[in-house]
Design a protein around this motif. Structure first.
Motif, PDB file in Angstrom:
ATOM      1  N   UNK A 189       0.843  -1.199   0.000  1.00  0.00           N
ATOM      2  CA  UNK A 189       0.000   0.000   0.000  1.00  0.00           C
ATOM      3  C   UNK A 189       0.876   1.247   0.000  1.00  0.00           C
ATOM      4  N   UNK A 190       1.963   1.217   0.792  1.00  0.00           N
ATOM      5  CA  UNK A 190       2.846   2.398   0.790  1.00  0.00           C
ATOM      6  C   UNK A 190       3.464   2.590  -0.590  1.00  0.00           C
ATOM      7  N   UNK A 191       3.808   1.483  -1.242  1.00  0.00           N
ATOM      8  CA  UNK A 191       4.371   1.585  -2.593  1.00  0.00           C
ATOM      9  C   UNK A 191       3.356   2.190  -3.545  1.00  0.00           C
ATOM     10  N   UNK A 192       2.113   1.652  -3.507  1.00  0.00           N
ATOM     11  CA  UNK A 192       1.106   2.154  -4.433  1.00  0.00           C
ATOM     12  C   UNK A 192       0.738   3.593  -4.109  1.00  0.00           C
ATOM     13  N   UNK A 193       0.781   3.935  -2.818  1.00  0.00           N
ATOM     14  CA  UNK A 193       0.485   5.320  -2.469  1.00  0.00           C
ATOM     15  C   UNK A 193       1.455   6.262  -3.155  1.00  0.00           C
ATOM     16  N   UNK A 194       2.742   5.936  -3.048  1.00  0.00           N
ATOM     17  CA  UNK A 194       3.737   6.835  -3.650  1.00  0.00           C
ATOM     18  C   UNK A 194       3.624   6.827  -5.159  1.00  0.00           C
ATOM     19  N   UNK A 195       3.331   5.649  -5.710  1.00  0.00           N
ATOM     20  CA  UNK A 195       3.227   5.524  -7.156  1.00  0.00           C
ATOM     21  C   UNK A 195       2.007   6.294  -7.678  1.00  0.00           C
ATOM     22  N   UNK A 196       0.847   6.068  -7.046  1.00  0.00           N
ATOM     23  CA  UNK A 196      -0.395   6.668  -7.538  1.00  0.00           C
ATOM     24  C   UNK A 196      -0.353   8.178  -7.372  1.00  0.00           C
ATOM     25  N   UNK A 197       0.087   8.627  -6.184  1.00  0.00           N
ATOM     26  CA  UNK A 197       0.155  10.075  -5.983  1.00  0.00           C
ATOM     27  C   UNK A 197       1.180  10.665  -6.935  1.00  0.00           C
ATOM     28  N   UNK A 198       2.239   9.913  -7.188  1.00  0.00           N
ATOM     29  CA  UNK A 198       3.240  10.371  -8.152  1.00  0.00           C
ATOM     30  C   UNK A 198       2.623  10.599  -9.515  1.00  0.00           C
ATOM     31  N   UNK A 199       1.887   9.624  -9.992  1.00  0.00           N
ATOM     32  CA  UNK A 199       1.281   9.768 -11.322  1.00  0.00           C
ATOM     33  C   UNK A 199       0.253  10.883 -11.333  1.00  0.00           C
ATOM     34  N   UNK A 200      -0.490  11.032 -10.201  1.00  0.00           N
ATOM     35  CA  UNK A 200      -1.481  12.105 -10.158  1.00  0.00           C
ATOM     36  C   UNK A 200      -0.812  13.467 -10.222  1.00  0.00           C
ATOM     37  N   UNK A 201       0.440  13.541  -9.754  1.00  0.00           N
ATOM     38  CA  UNK A 201       1.137  14.817  -9.766  1.00  0.00           C
ATOM     39  C   UNK A 201       2.124  14.910 -10.923  1.00  0.00           C
ATOM     40  N   UNK A 202       1.988  14.005 -11.906  1.00  0.00           N
ATOM     41  CA  UNK A 202       2.852  14.064 -13.069  1.00  0.00           C
ATOM     42  C   UNK A 202       4.285  13.656 -12.788  1.00  0.00           C
ATOM     43  N   UNK A 203       4.481  12.799 -11.783  1.00  0.00           N
ATOM     44  CA  UNK A 203       5.820  12.250 -11.514  1.00  0.00           C
ATOM     45  C   UNK A 203       5.774  10.751 -11.770  1.00  0.00           C
ATOM     46  N   UNK A 204       6.898  10.085 -11.567  1.00  0.00           N
ATOM     47  CA  UNK A 204       6.906   8.638 -11.788  1.00  0.00           C
ATOM     48  C   UNK A 204       6.787   7.886 -10.475  1.00  0.00           C
ATOM     49  N   UNK A 205       7.299   8.444  -9.403  1.00  0.00           N
ATOM     50  CA  UNK A 205       7.284   7.729  -8.137  1.00  0.00           C
ATOM     51  C   UNK A 205       8.483   6.798  -8.053  1.00  0.00           C
ATOM     52  N   UNK A 206       8.540   5.972  -7.003  1.00  0.00           N
ATOM     53  CA  UNK A 206       9.721   5.109  -6.821  1.00  0.00           C
ATOM     54  C   UNK A 206       9.883   4.140  -7.994  1.00  0.00           C
ATOM     55  N   UNK A 207      11.063   4.104  -8.592  1.00  0.00           N
ATOM     56  CA  UNK A 207      11.264   3.195  -9.725  1.00  0.00           C
ATOM     57  C   UNK A 207      12.679   2.636  -9.760  1.00  0.00           C
ATOM     58  N   UNK A 208      13.408   2.717  -8.655  1.00  0.00           N
ATOM     59  CA  UNK A 208      14.821   2.309  -8.679  1.00  0.00           C
ATOM     60  C   UNK A 208      15.029   0.916  -8.112  1.00  0.00           C
ATOM     61  N   UNK A 209      14.364   0.596  -7.006  1.00  0.00           N
ATOM     62  CA  UNK A 209      14.642  -0.669  -6.309  1.00  0.00           C
ATOM     63  C   UNK A 209      13.763  -1.762  -6.904  1.00  0.00           C
ATOM     64  N   UNK A 210      14.384  -2.710  -7.565  1.00  0.00           N
ATOM     65  CA  UNK A 210      13.613  -3.811  -8.144  1.00  0.00           C
ATOM     66  C   UNK A 210      12.898  -3.364  -9.408  1.00  0.00           C
ATOM     67  N   UNK A 211      12.233  -4.299 -10.101  1.00  0.00           N
ATOM     68  CA  UNK A 211      11.526  -3.936 -11.321  1.00  0.00           C
ATOM     69  C   UNK A 211      10.385  -2.981 -11.021  1.00  0.00           C
ATOM     70  N   UNK A 212      10.340  -1.862 -11.713  1.00  0.00           N
ATOM     71  CA  UNK A 212       9.321  -0.815 -11.510  1.00  0.00           C
ATOM     72  C   UNK A 212       9.302  -0.310 -10.069  1.00  0.00           C
TER      73      UNK A 212
END
Lengths: 364, 199
Positions: free
Chosen positions: A47-70
């Motif tokens: 959930x913490x991962x998706x939170x950062x990812x979803x809010x990232x996309x909502x704000x036109x960012x990518x969110x965490x994408x370095x550790x592991x695939x995607x």
């Protein structure tokens, strides 16, 4: 080859039979609790991962994408980082309470899962007063926050704790009244029976006859978990981080875990109370045509539906956070006491009239 | 067997917590001990199949009353050492009450040995016995007048408490929400068209 496996199995069976029944029951219950807790904690991690990812996309960012695939391994990297950090205990704090507080936040959030019906006919503790148990345990969560704020011996923490406590007490009452409506409609305090009372399609779920209570319950749930737009207890722009300002390392991780476990719990409870729990979307008479097609399995109730509906509410939590500005504190109090509470009380009366005059799905 | 283990463990915790309430120096610690004793007594009630009362004890006393209590205690600037002088003053009176209570408890045990009629150990109910349902059925049929009267008195207490604390001081600036909602842009902003100043 097969012989020694059989001997081993027989030995195991003998060993099992030798145990006293109390111990057997204990082991079975523990084996039910353990997977559930692990799944909840894994859900928190992602959930913490998706939170950062979803809010990232909502704000036109990518969110965490370095550790592991995607960036999928990001939560584990965070957990390892948090666990390896030092727990700093402030010199003038109340040491024991300071350390107990995070546990008090986490325990009720996990313990409430005991009564939630996970799939048809199964809950770890299928107790008769399940709804009361839920109310009692969710009311305990506030202690961790208050104690953390007080034990830290810092002004910011105390301010955060006070805000949080007043807010939780206010919204808990609205939540309790919303659940009174559910128990009137469901005719039982047992969560499994409440779900069974909602059988027969989307229109029979309680969200429709109890629509105001449904809204009040979910919004109060957001307020209860101190999430945006009700996150004045943390208020990082005014009181730094509120009640957990001095917490670090594993102790902070516990608060984090507790908060997200509470979010998942509120989603699960909303689904169980108002959206038919493990009932299928397609279970109503509208979709009876599906019975003859290979898609008939879609009409079966199951854990899948509970999880799907929960994901929707979890997404709402994240969506709210990306969308709404923080409420002003007096407006939070006004909303809880002067808007939600009257709505719930009025709707309980309306529901009484509805049930008495035979309108509504539960009267048939 | 298991119930006995639960009982003695919880009873021990309860007694320790109750002693903690009166001996703790810090009022916040005392309040927390009180919460612990509430929770343990709720679990003891569960052992007596009184699950409704147990849950309501946790819900009302632990979840609401003690939160506010703790709140107030934290806000108070209690002098921890100040309370010690009063101990000797009240000790004889407290000792008297303790002695009376111990005597009463002793009498109960003593009477049982005199062969007087003692209530038999109640038979445990089945797993599907609903304590809540039974209680509700009795409350809403046999004792409905008393129940409604109690509810009415509580409502009166709520209204009275609000009336007592609500006072309108003159000159107090408050926000009227309906006024705030009613505001239109025209009330606050005036857009003025004017020639650009050429200089």
């Amino acid at each position: 080859m097969a012989a020694w496996i059989e001997t081993l199995l027989a030995f195991g069976a003998n060993l099992w039979a030798m145990l006293p029944p109390i111990v057997q029951e204990l082991i079975v219950t523990l084996l039910q609790i353990l997977p559930l807790v692990i799944v909840v904690i894994l859900c928190v991690a992602f959930l913490t991962y998706f939170e950062r990812k979803i809010i990232g996309y909502m704000q036109g960012r990518i969110g965490p994408n370095r550790v592991g695939p995607k960036g999928l391994l990001q939560p584990f990297a965070d957990v390892i980082k948090l666990l390896l950090k030092e727990i700093v205990i402030p010199a003038n704090s109340n040491r024991y309470l300071f350390l107990i507080a995070p546990i008090l936040v986490l325990v009720p959030a996990l313990a409430t899962w005991a009564v939630i019906p996970i799939f048809p006919g199964f809950a770890i503790a299928n107790i008769d007063a399940g709804l009361l148990y839920v109310l009692a345990l969710t009311s305990l969560g506030v202690y961790g926050v208050i104690l953390a704020g007080w034990a830290t011996n810092s002004k910011y923490a105390l301010l955060g704790a006070m805000r949080s406590a007043a807010q939780i007490v206010a919204y808990e009452i609205a939540m309790g009244f919303a659940l009174v409506g559910v128990l009137m409609a469901g005719g039982s305090l047992n969560l499994g029976k409440i779900i069974e009372a909602q059988s027969g399609g989307v229109m029979n779920w309680f969200w429709l006859p109890l629509f105001p209570l449904f809204l009040v319950y979910f919004i109060s749930g957001v307020a209860e978990t101190n999430r945006a737009p009700f996150d004045v207890a943390e208020g990082e722009s005014e009181i730094v981080a509120g009640f957990h300002v001095e917490y670090s390392g594993a102790a902070f991780a516990m608060f984090f875990l507790g908060e997200y476990a509470n979010i998942i719990l509120i989603s699960a409870l909303t689904v169980v109370m108002f959206l038919g729990g493990w009932h299928s979307f397609f279970s109503g008479p509208w979709f009876a045509v599906l019975d003859q097609t290979p898609l008939a399995f879609l009409r079966e109730p199951g854990f899948f539906w509970l999880a799907l509906k929960m994901c929707f509410f979890l997404y709402l939590f994240l969506w709210f956070r990306a969308t709404f500005p923080r409420y002003r504190y007096d407006q939070i109090m006004r909303l809880g006491w002067k808007v939600f509470l009257p709505i719930t009380i009025v709707w309980i009366f309306v529901e009484g009239v509805m049930a008495w005059s035979g309108i509504g799905p539960w009267s048939t | 067997m298991l119930a006995l283990i639960y009982f003695y463990t919880l009873a021990f915790v309860l007694v320790v917590a109750a002693v903690g309430v009166v001996t703790a120096r810090n009022p916040v610690h005392a309040a927390l001990f009180l919460i612990l004793s509430f929770v343990t007594s709720a679990i003891l009630w569960l052992l007596l199949e009184a699950e409704f009362l147990a849950m309501v004890l946790v819900l009302v006393y632990v979840g609401a009353v003690m939160v506010l209590f703790l709140f107030v205690v934290m806000m108070l600037d209690v002098n921890v050492e100040g309370g010690r002088g009063r101990f000797t003053r009240y000790a004889p009176f407290g000792g008297l009450i303790a002695a009376i209570m111990f005597m009463e408890l002793g009498f109960v045990v003593w009477w049982r040995n005199l062969g007087l009629p003692v209530m038999e150990t109640p038979v445990p109910h089945d797993a599907d016995y609903s304590n809540t349902k039974e209680l509700g059925a009795v409350l809403y049929t046999e004792h409905v007048y008393a129940f409604e009267l109690a509810a009415f008195i509580l409502l009166l207490a709520i209204v009275a408490a609000i009336v007592l604390t609500m006072r309108r001081r003159p000159g107090l600036k408050t926000q009227v929400v309906s006024e705030q909602v009613k505001i239109r842009r025209e009330d606050r902003v005036r857009i003025v068209k004017m020639e650009a100043e050429k200089d």
